[in-house]
Motif scaffolding. Structure first.
Motif, PDB file in Angstrom:
ATOM      1  N   ASN A 281     -75.766  -0.643 -30.630  1.00 34.03           N
ATOM      2  CA  ASN A 281     -76.443  -1.367 -29.554  1.00 34.03           C
ATOM      3  C   ASN A 281     -75.498  -1.763 -28.419  1.00 34.03           C
ATOM      4  OD1 ASN A 281     -79.142  -1.323 -30.229  1.00 34.03           O
ATOM      5  ND2 ASN A 281     -79.131  -3.274 -31.315  1.00 34.03           N
ATOM      6  N   LEU A 282     -74.244  -2.025 -28.729  1.00 35.67           N
ATOM      7  CA  LEU A 282     -73.300  -2.378 -27.667  1.00 35.67           C
ATOM      8  C   LEU A 282     -73.196  -1.244 -26.665  1.00 35.67           C
ATOM      9  CD1 LEU A 282     -71.249  -4.344 -26.472  1.00 35.67           C
ATOM     10  CD2 LEU A 282     -69.500  -3.289 -27.929  1.00 35.67           C
ATOM     11  N   GLN A 283     -73.022  -0.018 -27.149  1.00 36.22           N
ATOM     12  CA  GLN A 283     -72.918   1.123 -26.246  1.00 36.22           C
ATOM     13  C   GLN A 283     -74.248   1.397 -25.524  1.00 36.22           C
ATOM     14  OE1 GLN A 283     -71.759   0.855 -29.415  1.00 36.22           O
ATOM     15  NE2 GLN A 283     -70.391   2.589 -29.903  1.00 36.22           N
ATOM     16  N   ARG A 284     -75.349   1.226 -26.243  1.00 37.14           N
ATOM     17  CA  ARG A 284     -76.659   1.516 -25.669  1.00 37.14           C
ATOM     18  C   ARG A 284     -76.939   0.617 -24.468  1.00 37.14           C
ATOM     19  NH1 ARG A 284     -80.875   0.404 -29.104  1.00 37.14           N
ATOM     20  NH2 ARG A 284     -82.160   2.164 -28.458  1.00 37.14           N
ATOM     21  N   PHE A 285     -76.602  -0.672 -24.601  1.00 35.49           N
ATOM     22  CA  PHE A 285     -76.911  -1.591 -23.505  1.00 35.49           C
ATOM     23  C   PHE A 285     -75.758  -1.734 -22.521  1.00 35.49           C
ATOM     24  CE2 PHE A 285     -79.949  -2.619 -26.873  1.00 35.49           C
ATOM     25  CZ  PHE A 285     -81.090  -2.261 -26.173  1.00 35.49           C
ATOM     26  N   ALA A 286     -74.557  -1.347 -22.932  1.00 36.13           N
ATOM     27  CA  ALA A 286     -73.481  -1.225 -21.947  1.00 36.13           C
ATOM     28  C   ALA A 286     -73.821  -0.123 -20.943  1.00 36.13           C
ATOM     29  CB  ALA A 286     -72.158  -0.928 -22.648  1.00 36.13           C
ATOM     30  N   LEU A 287     -74.387   0.982 -21.432  1.00 39.12           N
ATOM     31  CA  LEU A 287     -74.764   2.063 -20.519  1.00 39.12           C
ATOM     32  C   LEU A 287     -75.824   1.583 -19.535  1.00 39.12           C
ATOM     33  CD1 LEU A 287     -74.623   4.999 -19.604  1.00 39.12           C
ATOM     34  CD2 LEU A 287     -76.313   5.559 -21.373  1.00 39.12           C
ATOM     35  N   LEU A 288     -76.793   0.811 -20.011  1.00 36.21           N
ATOM     36  CA  LEU A 288     -77.817   0.270 -19.108  1.00 36.21           C
ATOM     37  C   LEU A 288     -77.167  -0.563 -18.004  1.00 36.21           C
ATOM     38  CD1 LEU A 288     -80.765  -0.336 -18.321  1.00 36.21           C
ATOM     39  CD2 LEU A 288     -80.736  -2.195 -20.007  1.00 36.21           C
ATOM     40  N   GLY A 289     -76.232  -1.451 -18.377  1.00 35.11           N
ATOM     41  CA  GLY A 289     -75.568  -2.282 -17.386  1.00 35.11           C
ATOM     42  C   GLY A 289     -74.687  -1.493 -16.445  1.00 35.11           C
ATOM     43  N   TRP A 290     -73.964  -0.511 -16.994  1.00 30.65           N
ATOM     44  CA  TRP A 290     -73.050   0.306 -16.174  1.00 30.65           C
ATOM     45  C   TRP A 290     -73.827   1.094 -15.124  1.00 30.65           C
ATOM     46  CZ3 TRP A 290     -72.197   5.308 -14.765  1.00 30.65           C
ATOM     47  CH2 TRP A 290     -70.927   5.643 -14.295  1.00 30.65           C
ATOM     48  N   VAL A 291     -74.910   1.724 -15.544  1.00 34.45           N
ATOM     49  CA  VAL A 291     -75.715   2.500 -14.591  1.00 34.45           C
ATOM     50  C   VAL A 291     -76.314   1.573 -13.541  1.00 34.45           C
ATOM     51  CG1 VAL A 291     -77.774   3.937 -14.327  1.00 34.45           C
ATOM     52  CG2 VAL A 291     -76.189   4.370 -16.208  1.00 34.45           C
ATOM     53  N   ALA A 292     -76.801   0.405 -13.964  1.00 41.67           N
ATOM     54  CA  ALA A 292     -77.382  -0.534 -13.003  1.00 41.67           C
ATOM     55  C   ALA A 292     -76.372  -0.916 -11.931  1.00 41.67           C
ATOM     56  CB  ALA A 292     -77.880  -1.781 -13.735  1.00 41.67           C
ATOM     57  N   ALA A 293     -75.139  -1.213 -12.350  1.00 41.80           N
ATOM     58  CA  ALA A 293     -74.119  -1.638 -11.401  1.00 41.80           C
ATOM     59  C   ALA A 293     -73.745  -0.520 -10.435  1.00 41.80           C
ATOM     60  CB  ALA A 293     -72.883  -2.130 -12.144  1.00 41.80           C
ATOM     61  N   HIS A 294     -73.599   0.692 -10.939  1.00 41.46           N
ATOM     62  CA  HIS A 294     -73.190   1.798 -10.071  1.00 41.46           C
ATOM     63  C   HIS A 294     -74.343   2.281  -9.197  1.00 41.46           C
ATOM     64  CE1 HIS A 294     -69.034   2.499 -11.454  1.00 41.46           C
ATOM     65  NE2 HIS A 294     -69.465   1.870 -12.528  1.00 41.46           N
ATOM     66  N   LEU A 295     -75.564   2.151  -9.682  1.00 42.35           N
ATOM     67  CA  LEU A 295     -76.715   2.430  -8.826  1.00 42.35           C
ATOM     68  C   LEU A 295     -76.799   1.389  -7.713  1.00 42.35           C
ATOM     69  CD1 LEU A 295     -79.234   4.174  -8.352  1.00 42.35           C
ATOM     70  CD2 LEU A 295     -80.448   2.764 -10.010  1.00 42.35           C
ATOM     71  N   ALA A 296     -76.519   0.128  -8.064  1.00 43.95           N
ATOM     72  CA  ALA A 296     -76.540  -0.942  -7.067  1.00 43.95           C
ATOM     73  C   ALA A 296     -75.448  -0.763  -6.024  1.00 43.95           C
ATOM     74  CB  ALA A 296     -76.389  -2.300  -7.757  1.00 43.95           C
ATOM     75  N   ALA A 297     -74.341  -0.157  -6.428  1.00 41.82           N
ATOM     76  CA  ALA A 297     -73.229   0.075  -5.500  1.00 41.82           C
ATOM     77  C   ALA A 297     -73.454   1.296  -4.617  1.00 41.82           C
ATOM     78  CB  ALA A 297     -71.929   0.236  -6.283  1.00 41.82           C
ATOM     79  N   GLY A 298     -74.574   1.981  -4.794  1.00 45.27           N
ATOM     80  CA  GLY A 298     -74.889   3.129  -3.951  1.00 45.27           C
ATOM     81  C   GLY A 298     -74.209   4.412  -4.365  1.00 45.27           C
ATOM     82  N   GLU A 299     -73.756   4.498  -5.617  1.00 43.43           N
ATOM     83  CA  GLU A 299     -72.964   5.646  -6.057  1.00 43.43           C
ATOM     84  C   GLU A 299     -73.761   6.711  -6.807  1.00 43.43           C
ATOM     85  OE1 GLU A 299     -68.802   3.111  -6.617  1.00 43.43           O
ATOM     86  OE2 GLU A 299     -69.902   3.829  -8.368  1.00 43.43           O
ATOM     87  N   LEU A 300     -74.999   6.390  -7.207  1.00 42.08           N
ATOM     88  CA  LEU A 300     -75.731   7.333  -8.051  1.00 42.08           C
ATOM     89  C   LEU A 300     -76.929   7.959  -7.350  1.00 42.08           C
ATOM     90  CD1 LEU A 300     -75.656   5.453 -11.489  1.00 42.08           C
ATOM     91  CD2 LEU A 300     -74.052   7.136 -10.574  1.00 42.08           C
ATOM     92  N   ASP A 301     -77.518   7.254  -6.381  1.00 44.10           N
ATOM     93  CA  ASP A 301     -78.644   7.806  -5.633  1.00 44.10           C
ATOM     94  C   ASP A 301     -78.299   7.713  -4.155  1.00 44.10           C
ATOM     95  OD1 ASP A 301     -80.994   8.568  -4.450  1.00 44.10           O
ATOM     96  OD2 ASP A 301     -82.292   7.282  -5.661  1.00 44.10           O
ATOM     97  N   ALA A 302     -78.004   8.832  -3.555  1.00 47.61           N
ATOM     98  CA  ALA A 302     -77.585   8.842  -2.150  1.00 47.61           C
ATOM     99  C   ALA A 302     -78.694   8.391  -1.219  1.00 47.61           C
ATOM    100  CB  ALA A 302     -77.114  10.246  -1.765  1.00 47.61           C
ATOM    101  N   ALA A 303     -79.946   8.418  -1.707  1.00 46.65           N
ATOM    102  CA  ALA A 303     -81.084   8.094  -0.844  1.00 46.65           C
ATOM    103  C   ALA A 303     -81.496   6.632  -0.917  1.00 46.65           C
ATOM    104  CB  ALA A 303     -82.278   8.983  -1.216  1.00 46.65           C
ATOM    105  N   TRP A 304     -80.943   5.882  -1.876  1.00 45.33           N
ATOM    106  CA  TRP A 304     -81.425   4.500  -2.020  1.00 45.33           C
ATOM    107  C   TRP A 304     -80.396   3.659  -2.745  1.00 45.33           C
ATOM    108  CZ3 TRP A 304     -82.883   0.784  -5.711  1.00 45.33           C
ATOM    109  CH2 TRP A 304     -83.727  -0.236  -5.262  1.00 45.33           C
ATOM    110  N   ALA A 305     -80.229   2.422  -2.258  1.00 48.68           N
ATOM    111  CA  ALA A 305     -79.402   1.428  -2.935  1.00 48.68           C
ATOM    112  C   ALA A 305     -80.019   0.060  -2.666  1.00 48.68           C
ATOM    113  CB  ALA A 305     -77.960   1.467  -2.450  1.00 48.68           C
ATOM    114  N   PRO A 306     -79.986  -0.836  -3.639  1.00 49.19           N
ATOM    115  CA  PRO A 306     -80.622  -2.142  -3.446  1.00 49.19           C
ATOM    116  C   PRO A 306     -79.717  -3.134  -2.737  1.00 49.19           C
ATOM    117  CG  PRO A 306     -79.738  -2.000  -5.655  1.00 49.19           C
ATOM    118  CD  PRO A 306     -79.459  -0.665  -5.003  1.00 49.19           C
TER     119      PRO A 306
END
Length: 489
Positions: free
Chosen positions: A120-145
């Motif tokens: 579970n640590l890895q499973r939810f670490a991945l959720l947090g990691w993706v959220a942070a990098h998506l928020a930083a504009g690094e994963l979707d070039a068309a949208w960032a919050p």
């Protein structure tokens, strides 16, 4: 030339959470994640969800397309970020497609036998990691919050990853839905997270020699909320803080409470497809028909004059189920009936089944969870029980109010904020007790059973309860103000 507009652009908000109704639900978190983003959309925000790739989510998401390949991460050989939309609300949603971590049987946090997934640590670490990098504009070039809103311990690491990220472009809000569940893991596993060593200190994730993922949100989010104003004050005390009250007190005015709402599209007795008869404040006769049908379905005696008390809950001590069992003689002595729907502690499940066997026709227990039956139970009962030892907000009592099923609650958290005791005749919407004791609960049960035998006053209270407005629109306005504060720093 037109003058420049002074209106601020609507905020872009990314919600990160582990579950969403109706795809994956273990409790009220799923209802909130399903209802709040659409309410924010109605208020002018641009909202999207980020969810783990659990089978029920990946298989249901419509119009999916790959956004980017993340590659191996947190033990998964392949991680793909996909985007689609939720089938019910059509809200845009990202899903983390990582079959090794998420595509498995059982539940989102435990296997089919009720044991926590060992990774579970890895499973939810991945959720947090993706959220942070998506928020930083690094994963979707068309949208960032503009703002990342993380929900409960499952997504809390997003706030830590954002704090460690050099950009700092997106601000984070963290909502505590249930402080009792903190995401504890071995301290030695901190290395799996890829965070700077300073984050393992007591000022970071360390908690009595363990990791507590909940602390990632409490320590590193720009703003912290919980789901009712009263509970925001409670969690800063030792009684309700579960060892984290000092952390919460240190955040001071950064911590606030915003009351949850009710999704009127899902919970409305006038249109609810689960009911045998729909009804409303102008047509209350249908509620009695729902009661009769529920008594038949549950195997209870078909007695309209017997007050029917219902409980829809996780069967745990937190929810006061042991208090209800101890108060059962008083309830039955009043001539009332009891119907329970839920699952949880095996000893409490067994005790409820024993009570049903000992009192056929008067007590019934359905172990497990059935969403449609939950709707019928709330519609067909006269009183809905929420005798919790603590309750951050509670949604069941809000559903009860909307359905004219008077809540009987303990004066804690959101229950205190939403139910007015029958002693206040001009404003009463239910029954409230204080001490977490069988005696206090028994007294409230007897008061409710006695009040039920005064039909005119009871109907007045029912109509007042049904007139209460706990829509998500008010909550959305409060969150928008909070997002503006978080974005301002």
């Amino acid at each position: 030339m037109k003058p420049a507009s002074n209106r601020a652009a609507p905020p872009r908000v990314l919600h990160a959470a582990a579950e969403v109704f109706p795809l994956v639900k273990t409790g009220g978190l799923a209802d909130v994640v399903a209802a709040l983003p659409p309410a924010l959309e109605r208020a002018g925000a641009e909202t999207r969800l980020l969810l783990p790739g659990l089978p029920a989510i990946v298989d249901a998401l419509e119009q999916q397309r790959a956004v980017c390949e993340i590659g191996p991460a947190f033990g998964a050989a392949r991680v793909t970020l996909r985007r689609g939309q939720l089938p019910s609300s059509h809200l845009p949603a990202y899903v983390i497609d990582a079959p090794y971590l998420y595509r498995r049987g059982g539940g989102p946090y435990q296997d089919a036998s009720g044991v926590d997934w060992p990774d579970n640590l890895q499973r939810f670490a991945l959720l947090g990691w993706v959220a942070a990098h998506l928020a930083a504009g690094e994963l979707d070039a068309a949208w960032a919050p503009d703002v990342l809103h993380a929900h409960d311990w499952h997504a809390a690491l997003a706030c830590a990853y954002m704090a460690a990220h050099p950009s700092g472009a997106c601000r984070s809000v963290f909502t505590v839905h249930n402080l009792a569940y903190q995401g504890h893991f071995a301290l030695a596993d901190f290395a799996l997270l890829g965070l700077p060593a300073s984050f393992v200190a007591p000022s970071g994730l360390e908690f009595h020699g363990r990791l507590a993922l909940m602390k990632a949100g409490l320590q590193f989010a720009r703003r912290v909320t919980t789901v009712s104003p009263t509970h925001a004050r409670e969690i800063a005390t030792p009684e309700f803080g579960f060892g984290l009250d000092g952390v919460i007190r240190d955040r001071g005015a950064d911590v606030s409470g915003i009351l949850n709402g009710v999704d009127g599209k899902v919970w409305n007795p006038q249109h609810d497809p689960a009911l045998v008869v729909n009804y409303g404040a102008e047509a209350l006769a249908g509620k009695l028909q729902c009661k009769r049908a529920l008594q038949r379905e549950a195997g209870l005696e078909p007695r309209a004059e017997a007050p029917l008390f219902g409980l829809v809950s996780r069967l745990t001590a937190q929810k006061g189920v042991d208090l209800l069992l101890a108060a059962l003689p008083a309830l039955l002595g009043s001539g009332a009936q009891l119907l329970v729907l839920g699952s949880g502690d095996r000893a409490l499940e067994a005790a409820l089944q024993t009570a049903a066997h000992a009192h056929p026709g008067r007590v019934a227990a359905r172990i497990g969870y059935d969403e449609a039956l939950a709707h019928r139970l709330i519609a067909g009962s006269d009183v809905i029980l929420v005798p919790s030892r603590f309750e951050p907000c509670g949604l069941t009592q809000l559903y009860g109010l909307r359905y004219g099923t008077l809540p009987l609650v303990r004066r804690v958290g959101g229950l205190a904020d939403t139910v007015i005791d029958a002693g206040d005749a001009a404003r009463a919407t239910g029954f409230v007790f204080d001490a977490a004791t069988p005696e206090a609960l028994s007294d409230a049960l007897l008061r409710a059973a006695g009040a039920f035998r005064g039909p005119e006053a009871w109907q007045t209270m029912m109509l007042r309860a049904m007139a209460q407005d706990f829509s998500w629109d008010a909550a959305a306005a409060s969150y928008l103000a909070l997002y503006a504060q978080a974005a301002a720093g």
